[in-house]
Design a protein around this motif. Structure first.
Motif, mmCIF file in Angstrom:
data_model
loop_
_atom_site.group_PDB
_atom_site.id
_atom_site.type_symbol
_atom_site.label_atom_id
_atom_site.label_comp_id
_atom_site.label_asym_id
_atom_site.label_seq_id
_atom_site.Cartn_x
_atom_site.Cartn_y
_atom_site.Cartn_z
ATOM 1 N N ALA A 75 0.827 -1.207 0.000
ATOM 2 C CA ALA A 75 0.000 0.000 0.000
ATOM 3 C C ALA A 75 0.860 1.255 0.000
ATOM 4 N N ALA A 76 1.997 1.213 0.690
ATOM 5 C CA ALA A 76 2.908 2.364 0.704
ATOM 6 C C ALA A 76 3.427 2.662 -0.699
ATOM 7 N N LEU A 77 3.770 1.614 -1.441
ATOM 8 C CA LEU A 77 4.176 1.812 -2.843
ATOM 9 C C LEU A 77 3.027 2.399 -3.658
ATOM 10 N N GLY A 78 1.822 1.924 -3.388
ATOM 11 C CA GLY A 78 0.659 2.463 -4.081
ATOM 12 C C GLY A 78 0.454 3.938 -3.797
ATOM 13 N N LEU A 80 2.963 6.184 -2.820
ATOM 14 C CA LEU A 80 4.076 7.007 -3.280
ATOM 15 C C LEU A 80 4.314 6.914 -4.787
ATOM 16 N N VAL A 81 4.089 5.739 -5.365
ATOM 17 C CA VAL A 81 4.432 5.520 -6.776
ATOM 18 C C VAL A 81 3.207 5.665 -7.673
ATOM 19 N N TRP A 82 2.149 4.925 -7.372
ATOM 20 C CA TRP A 82 0.987 4.888 -8.259
ATOM 21 C C TRP A 82 -0.117 5.864 -7.859
ATOM 22 N N LYS A 83 0.015 6.513 -6.721
ATOM 23 C CA LYS A 83 -0.975 7.497 -6.248
ATOM 24 C C LYS A 83 -2.386 6.904 -6.198
ATOM 25 N N HIS A 84 -2.476 5.641 -5.805
ATOM 26 C CA HIS A 84 -3.781 4.978 -5.732
ATOM 27 C C HIS A 84 -4.610 5.606 -4.616
ATOM 28 N N PRO A 85 -5.848 6.010 -4.889
ATOM 29 C CA PRO A 85 -6.632 6.719 -3.877
ATOM 30 C C PRO A 85 -7.014 5.888 -2.657
ATOM 31 N N LEU A 86 -6.957 4.569 -2.785
ATOM 32 C CA LEU A 86 -7.304 3.713 -1.641
ATOM 33 C C LEU A 86 -6.078 3.116 -0.966
ATOM 34 N N ALA A 158 3.857 6.074 4.619
ATOM 35 C CA ALA A 158 4.366 5.220 3.541
ATOM 36 C C ALA A 158 5.885 5.143 3.571
ATOM 37 N N VAL A 159 6.535 6.282 3.767
ATOM 38 C CA VAL A 159 8.002 6.289 3.841
ATOM 39 C C VAL A 159 8.476 5.475 5.035
ATOM 40 N N LEU A 160 7.864 5.693 6.195
ATOM 41 C CA LEU A 160 8.266 4.956 7.396
ATOM 42 C C LEU A 160 8.037 3.457 7.233
#
Length: 269
Positions: A75-78, A80-86, A158-160
């Motif tokens: 979810a953190a990758l989502g 930071l990378v894909w900007k997934h709203p959920l 997400a970073v943490l």
């Protein structure tokens, strides 16, 4: 429906509303079957006796503790990378569930370790790394609560989360990298499981049951988080609307007062 369509919170709410009754039913049935196999079918261990049955909840708790954090990392990758709203919704929903599984893993491990090792706790590499995981969960939950704005909080968490993911392989391979009291892997081995089917079947059934439990609780928590954010957004709009009305009223009053003063001044002149 394509997977990308689930990025829409409204569609996710509709889909989860249909899936949850089935997930709850599957969880109850699988958990019932697993508990029956573990308590009444699985034999006692020739060394540990009946205490070995703690394994049927301790091991799934440990697996789900790491699985929950892995879900948060994805979810953190989502976020930071894909900007997934959920994505940040999923991460926030998974954190308390993962913390609960990790805590129960530590408690059941202590209960199992006391008769086997003669102590409730040792600073063993496996135990210590799982304790670190529990502390990381608490830190992530605290960070979510510290930052009020969800978008900023999601990015910071997400970073943490990604930084802390290094602890997951440490937990998994700690028994291979260091000399520990904790036994090595008995199920996921290159040469196959090291336990008989009479114990492996109940263990895998319980693992499936707790996985279904996680999915069910996670989906419920995501629904609650989406609705909470909607309520927050509505309250902000209402507050902004009320502030706008108050400002307009104040401007109107000031304009009327200015016009009145101007009329009085003209009348006097």
């Amino acid at each position: 429906m394509a997977i990308i369509d689930l990025a829409n919170p409204t569609r996710f709410l509709r889909l989860s509303d249909r899936l949850l009754p089935w997930l709850i039913g599957a969880t109850v049935l699988t958990m019932t079957a697993g508990l029956y196999l573990a308590l009444f079918v699985s034999p006692d261990d020739y060394q540990q006796g009946a205490t070995v049955k703690i394994m049927y909840i301790h091991v799934p708790f440990a697996w789900l503790a790491m699985f929950s954090y892995s879900v948060m990392a994805i979810a953190a990758l989502g976020t930071l990378v894909w900007k997934h709203p959920l994505a940040d919704v999923s991460a926030r929903a998974a954190a308390p569930i993962g913390a609960a599984f990790t805590f129960l893993c530590l408690v059941t491990g202590s209960l199992w370790g006391k008769p086997m090792w003669g102590t409730w706790w040792v600073w063993d590499a496996r135990l210590t790394s799982v304790l670190v995981l529990f502390i990381m969960y608490l830190g992530i939950i605290a960070l979510w609560r510290t930052i009020e704005e969800p978008i900023r909080a999601g990015k910071a968490v997400a970073v943490l989360t990604l930084v802390g993911y290094i602890n997951i392989p440490i937990i998994k391979f700690s028994v291979d990298w260091w000399n520990t009291l904790h036994q090595p892997a008995s199920v996921m081995r290159m040469d196959g499981p090291a336990m008989p089917p009479s114990m492996l079947t109940p263990l895998l059934t319980m693992a499936l049951a707790f996985t279904l439990l996680f999915v069910t609780l996670h989906m419920m928590a995501m629904r609650s988080e989406i609705l909470r954010r909607r309520i927050r957004a509505l309250r902000q709009r209402e507050a902004a609307g009320a502030a706008g009305v108050a400002t307009a009223t104040q401007v109107t009053r000031e304009a009327a007062s200015t016009a009145s003063e101007t009329e009085q001044a003209e009348a006097q002149s």
